[in-house]
Design a protein around this motif. Sequence first.
Motif, PDB file in Angstrom:
ATOM      1  N   GLN A 315     -36.207  54.078  14.845  1.00 44.07           N
ATOM      2  CA  GLN A 315     -35.938  53.912  12.670  1.00 44.07           C
ATOM      3  C   GLN A 315     -35.215  53.782  11.624  1.00 44.07           C
ATOM      4  OE1 GLN A 315     -37.497  56.697  15.203  1.00 44.07           O
ATOM      5  NE2 GLN A 315     -39.368  56.134  15.342  1.00 44.07           N
ATOM      6  N   HIS A 316     -34.786  54.402  12.061  1.00 45.09           N
ATOM      7  CA  HIS A 316     -33.094  53.646  11.666  1.00 45.09           C
ATOM      8  C   HIS A 316     -32.441  53.100  11.858  1.00 45.09           C
ATOM      9  CE1 HIS A 316     -29.303  54.958   8.891  1.00 45.09           C
ATOM     10  NE2 HIS A 316     -28.551  54.579  10.265  1.00 45.09           N
ATOM     11  N   GLN A 318     -34.027  50.009  12.121  1.00 44.45           N
ATOM     12  CA  GLN A 318     -35.473  49.423  11.211  1.00 44.45           C
ATOM     13  C   GLN A 318     -34.427  49.270   9.780  1.00 44.45           C
ATOM     14  OE1 GLN A 318     -39.336  50.252  12.168  1.00 44.45           O
ATOM     15  NE2 GLN A 318     -39.661  48.437  10.898  1.00 44.45           N
ATOM     16  N   LYS A 319     -34.809  50.701   9.343  1.00 47.30           N
ATOM     17  CA  LYS A 319     -34.646  50.518   8.086  1.00 47.30           C
ATOM     18  C   LYS A 319     -32.962  49.568   7.614  1.00 47.30           C
ATOM     19  CE  LYS A 319     -33.185  53.822   4.569  1.00 47.30           C
ATOM     20  NZ  LYS A 319     -33.129  55.960   4.069  1.00 47.30           N
ATOM     21  N   VAL A 320     -31.984  49.950   8.586  1.00 48.68           N
ATOM     22  CA  VAL A 320     -30.996  48.851   7.990  1.00 48.68           C
ATOM     23  C   VAL A 320     -30.579  47.570   8.335  1.00 48.68           C
ATOM     24  CG1 VAL A 320     -27.890  48.725   9.627  1.00 48.68           C
ATOM     25  CG2 VAL A 320     -28.999  51.545   9.505  1.00 48.68           C
ATOM     26  N   GLU A 322     -33.425  45.350   8.168  1.00 47.74           N
ATOM     27  CA  GLU A 322     -34.548  45.304   7.151  1.00 47.74           C
ATOM     28  C   GLU A 322     -34.128  45.041   5.683  1.00 47.74           C
ATOM     29  OE1 GLU A 322     -37.820  47.480   7.250  1.00 47.74           O
ATOM     30  OE2 GLU A 322     -38.408  46.556   8.705  1.00 47.74           O
ATOM     31  N   THR A 323     -32.299  46.054   5.479  1.00 40.96           N
ATOM     32  CA  THR A 323     -31.959  45.977   4.549  1.00 40.96           C
ATOM     33  C   THR A 323     -30.208  45.178   4.628  1.00 40.96           C
ATOM     34  OG1 THR A 323     -30.712  48.360   4.300  1.00 40.96           O
ATOM     35  CG2 THR A 323     -32.691  48.513   3.159  1.00 40.96           C
ATOM     36  N   HIS A 332     -37.321  42.472  14.099  1.00 43.01           N
ATOM     37  CA  HIS A 332     -37.030  43.058  12.438  1.00 43.01           C
ATOM     38  C   HIS A 332     -37.062  41.830  11.251  1.00 43.01           C
ATOM     39  CE1 HIS A 332     -38.171  46.600  14.144  1.00 43.01           C
ATOM     40  NE2 HIS A 332     -37.036  47.456  14.978  1.00 43.01           N
TER      41      HIS A 332
END
Length: 337
Positions: A315-316, A318-320, A322-323, A332
């Motif tokens: 999850q972490h 993916q967040k990185v 995408e940003t 992703h």
Amino acid sequence: MPPNTLSTPLSNGSVHHEDNQITSIKSEIKSQKRWNEFETDIKWGNATFIFVLHSMCLYSLITFPYRQQFFLLLWALITAHMATFAITAGVHRLWTHRSYKAKLPLRILLATLYYSAGMNRIYHWVRDHRIHHKYTDTEADPHNSNRGFWFSHVGWLMMKKKNIVKQRGEGIDMTDILQDPVVQFFDRNYAKLNTLLTFIVPVFIPIFFFNQDVKWTIMSQIFIRYTYILNVTWSVNSFAHIYGYRSYDKSIRSTENVWVSLAASGEGWHNYHHVFPWDYQAAELKSFIFNTTKFWIDFFAKIGWAYDLKYVTAQHVQKVVETKGDGTHFIHGKSKL
């Protein structure tokens, strides 16, 4: 007769003397470095050794009887892989980043195999790499890739360090390394152990246990194997900081380079590693071929020699991605590879 000077009237009526301009230009020319001038002095001992080693490697590659001496090539490949594993799993992921913990038998094994790679003391390797991560691709980075491929690959080893690199190095906390008895034992006996494990043992075993030819053994184990280990390791600093994708952070120079990963046992997923340096996997890919080091760390974890393996949650990641990523992530990303 007036003095021999040039002057140009300005719009406000004052006179601008071009003597000052000429003097300024001359000073600027003097301050510019010629093609054969460097920011720091050359380490002629290192430069000579590296040149001779690579020259002998090239000669060995051209003249080596590959079919007749297949065993020596296989032996060189095995010992090179073992040394590379000690670099990636040992001085890098264990001692530099503390991405997992290792019990005494594994630390001894890693130190022994690392000393078969013919590199610097563990202390110095760890210190330089911690500087690299803290000041990546700046003037304080020992192998700053902004200074070009050649410098980041091998040139930095041929030149004395800049003062800023030395100064930043003094501020790196090395307490854990100084308190590790395994590291201290090997580093205290650097000259003896480095000579024994890099140059003597790899040659001694094929000759005395498998009756191999002395000449071809020396060529394959010292000139080919040793040069290969060095360049595979250096490629992480050069190729993986210049060529490849930036799937996790497009603002930094480190890249995802599949070819470096294949050669360096999974160290080529370098954009990921610089974003998540504490992850023992140093990548998302789990396959043996593309991340051999992870496979072996997992093996030692199963037998109880490695423990407290650190990793980043999906999850972490993916967040990185995408940003901060450049859109090339295989899941992703905006464009699937």
